[in-house]
Design an enzyme around this catalytic site. Sequence first.
Site, PDB file in Angstrom:
ATOM      1  N   GLY A 194       0.769  -1.240   0.000  1.00 26.63           N
ATOM      2  CA  GLY A 194       0.000   0.000   0.000  1.00 26.63           C
ATOM      3  C   GLY A 194       0.800   1.291   0.000  1.00 26.63           C
ATOM      4  N   ASP A 254       0.564   3.399   4.164  1.00 23.45           N
ATOM      5  CA  ASP A 254      -0.465   4.216   3.521  1.00 23.45           C
ATOM      6  C   ASP A 254      -1.589   4.553   4.490  1.00 23.45           C
ATOM      7  OD1 ASP A 254      -1.178   1.528   3.526  1.00 23.45           O
ATOM      8  OD2 ASP A 254      -2.343   1.657   1.682  1.00 23.45           O
ATOM      9  N   ASP A 293      -5.346   1.808  10.220  1.00 21.35           N
ATOM     10  CA  ASP A 293      -6.767   1.456  10.306  1.00 21.35           C
ATOM     11  C   ASP A 293      -7.029   0.822  11.685  1.00 21.35           C
ATOM     12  OD1 ASP A 293      -9.357   0.817   9.618  1.00 21.35           O
ATOM     13  OD2 ASP A 293      -8.872  -0.478   7.961  1.00 21.35           O
ATOM     14  N   LYS A 301      -7.380   6.464  10.140  1.00 16.71           N
ATOM     15  CA  LYS A 301      -8.824   6.240  10.366  1.00 16.71           C
ATOM     16  C   LYS A 301      -8.992   5.879  11.835  1.00 16.71           C
ATOM     17  CE  LYS A 301     -10.933   4.075   6.314  1.00 16.71           C
ATOM     18  NZ  LYS A 301     -11.405   2.770   5.811  1.00 16.71           N
ATOM     19  N   PHE A 306     -14.679   3.649   2.611  1.00 14.59           N
ATOM     20  CA  PHE A 306     -13.876   2.715   1.822  1.00 14.59           C
ATOM     21  C   PHE A 306     -13.101   3.540   0.788  1.00 14.59           C
ATOM     22  CE2 PHE A 306     -14.232  -1.468  -0.847  1.00 14.59           C
ATOM     23  CZ  PHE A 306     -12.852  -1.493  -0.985  1.00 14.59           C
ATOM     24  N   ASP A 333      -6.032  -0.067  -2.400  1.00 15.38           N
ATOM     25  CA  ASP A 333      -6.692  -0.853  -3.443  1.00 15.38           C
ATOM     26  C   ASP A 333      -8.074  -1.364  -3.049  1.00 15.38           C
ATOM     27  OD1 ASP A 333      -5.706  -2.799  -1.524  1.00 15.38           O
ATOM     28  OD2 ASP A 333      -6.142  -4.308  -3.051  1.00 15.38           O
ATOM     29  N   ARG A 392      -4.952   1.283  -7.191  1.00 17.75           N
ATOM     30  CA  ARG A 392      -3.773   1.758  -6.460  1.00 17.75           C
ATOM     31  C   ARG A 392      -3.092   2.894  -7.218  1.00 17.75           C
ATOM     32  NH1 ARG A 392      -2.222  -2.047  -2.314  1.00 17.75           N
ATOM     33  NH2 ARG A 392      -2.692  -4.189  -2.851  1.00 17.75           N
TER      34      ARG A 392
HETATM   35  C1  PRP Z   1      -3.537  -2.320   4.372  1.00 14.32           C
HETATM   36  C2  PRP Z   1      -2.707  -1.062   4.438  1.00 14.32           C
HETATM   37  C3  PRP Z   1      -2.041  -1.127   5.780  1.00 14.32           C
HETATM   38  C4  PRP Z   1      -2.994  -1.968   6.597  1.00 14.32           C
HETATM   39  C5  PRP Z   1      -3.662  -1.110   7.611  1.00 14.32           C
HETATM   40  O1  PRP Z   1      -2.718  -3.344   3.929  1.00 14.32           O
HETATM   41  O2  PRP Z   1      -1.764  -1.020   3.390  1.00 14.32           O
HETATM   42  O3  PRP Z   1      -0.780  -1.753   5.718  1.00 14.32           O
HETATM   43  O4  PRP Z   1      -3.949  -2.535   5.707  1.00 14.32           O
HETATM   44  O5  PRP Z   1      -4.636  -1.806   8.288  1.00 14.32           O
HETATM   45  P1  PRP Z   1      -4.612  -2.112   9.823  1.00 14.32           P
HETATM   46  O6  PRP Z   1      -4.268  -0.832  10.542  1.00 14.32           O
HETATM   47  O7  PRP Z   1      -6.044  -2.551  10.061  1.00 14.32           O
HETATM   48  O8  PRP Z   1      -3.637  -3.212  10.085  1.00 14.32           O
HETATM   49  P2  PRP Z   1      -3.270  -4.657   3.236  1.00 14.32           P
HETATM   50  O9  PRP Z   1      -3.179  -5.793   4.234  1.00 14.32           O
HETATM   51  O10 PRP Z   1      -4.604  -4.412   2.629  1.00 14.32           O
HETATM   52  O11 PRP Z   1      -2.189  -4.965   2.141  1.00 14.32           O
HETATM   53  P3  PRP Z   1      -1.590  -4.019   0.979  1.00 14.32           P
HETATM   54  O12 PRP Z   1      -0.578  -3.114   1.658  1.00 14.32           O
HETATM   55  O13 PRP Z   1      -0.955  -4.998   0.082  1.00 14.32           O
HETATM   56  O14 PRP Z   1      -2.710  -3.248   0.342  1.00 14.32           O
END
Ligand code: PRP
Length: 182
Positions: free
Chosen positions: A46, A105, A108, A136, A157, A164, A170
């Site tokens: 991300g 990125d 969450d 968030k 979202f 993504d 992305r």
């Molecule tokens: C997403 C994003 C963060 C993570 C945040 O990664 O890139 O790394 O979730 O979420 P959290 O605070 O709930 O842990 P994802 O696992 O979707 O993989 P990606 O980086 O390949 O998009």
Amino acid sequence: MSEAHNAILEPLINEVDLHAGISELVDRIADDFEGEELYVVGLLRGSFMFTADLVRLLYRRDIRLVIDFMTVASYGAATESSGQVDMMRDIHIELEGKPVLLVDDILDTGRTLDFASRHLAEFKPASLKTCVFLDKPSRRVVPFEADYVGFTVPDLFVVGYGLDFDGRYRELPHLSVVKTDA
Ligand code: PRP
């Protein structure tokens, strides 16, 4: 075909505002690390776009950098309950005694950054700061605060600028919201 293919997107942060926000962030980071060589660790996938912009702006502020990436994975729908995060690709640089900036990125639930920062702390850096494009806070499960936050967003979202929907969007140079049918 994936549902993501036909998603309806609505712009949330346009490119101009996005870069203005990142510029302010870079000013703060550059002031805090003036004269130091900063070790930047980007979390894939991300953060690829955010990290790329961040390091170019830090270069223009004369901050010397060493850059690597790390990939961790959270597990599908089960993640919500189990919260499992695993290491997929570790860094290949030495962090002991160095100032480190961990970049992602989005912050969450907090599980990814909590896991990644605990992991990097094991390398005994001189300091460890975290930087996220988006925060968030309403989604937090694990208490975690990033040191540098580009934008705080509500629980929408969001896609684009590295984020993504099933691997799509992305590449957007701005941030959009995926509209779901009411
Ligand atoms: C997403 C994003 C963060 C993570 C945040 O990664 O890139 O790394 O979730 O979420 P959290 O605070 O709930 O842990 P994802 O696992 O979707 O993989 P990606 O980086 O390949 O998009």
